[in-house]
Design an enzyme around this catalytic site. Sequence first.
Site, PDB file in Angstrom:
ATOM      1  CB  THR A   1      -0.921  -0.011   1.229  1.00 49.62           C
ATOM      2  OG1 THR A   1      -0.119  -0.204   2.404  1.00 49.62           O
ATOM      3  CG2 THR A   1      -1.953  -1.127   1.141  1.00 49.62           C
ATOM      4  CD  GLU A   2       4.831  -0.332   0.795  1.00 44.02           C
ATOM      5  OE1 GLU A   2       5.464  -1.060   1.569  1.00 44.02           O
ATOM      6  OE2 GLU A   2       3.991  -0.779  -0.029  1.00 44.02           O
ATOM      7  CB  VAL A   3       1.690   3.595  -4.645  1.00 43.36           C
ATOM      8  CG1 VAL A   3       2.972   2.972  -5.170  1.00 43.36           C
ATOM      9  CG2 VAL A   3       0.530   2.622  -4.698  1.00 43.36           C
TER      10      VAL A   3
ATOM     11  CG  LEU B   1       0.540   5.485   2.951  1.00 43.45           C
ATOM     12  CD1 LEU B   1       1.361   4.704   3.967  1.00 43.45           C
ATOM     13  CD2 LEU B   1      -0.565   6.283   3.634  1.00 43.45           C
TER      14      LEU B   1
END
Length: 162
Positions: free
Chosen positions: A39-41, A43
């Site tokens: 899910t980094e993208v 954020l």
Amino acid sequence: QCPKPVVGAIQGAALGGGAGLVCSVDIAIAGPKALFGFTEVRLGLVAAVISPFVLRRLGYSVAREKLLPGERFGAEEAFRIGLVHQSTDNLEEAVEATVTRLLKGSTQAQAASKKLLTEVWTLPEDKQLEPAAKCIADARASRDGREGLAAFLEKRSPRWVD
């Protein structure tokens, strides 16, 4: 680099770095409430640190498909793409069965197997046989190798000494 087999039991959210940790265990088992996502993208970040583990576990194409949108997904999808090795409704039972299976093997041979797989993974195909041949020769001469072969020939369970 842990020489012992590492089993991951995922029972809740494994998002971002948590999903990266799932990629780094030897055997991953997901329970019915497990939730995954790179899910980094979402954020504004990049899954940079975990990317080598994700690529090894999922391959280039699936890694791109999962990392670029950053969506969350459940245990069945994680199993389908190879992130986890098993998806089960009874996580505790599945982990216990896996550990029982692992305990039947020689920890010495398991450590050597992990080391060999890591080494061979990075080599070109024409360079893979030499370390593999050395590994099996070392294993046959080892205490556990001799005990395992003797137990096989004598039709008994091996007595591993750890």
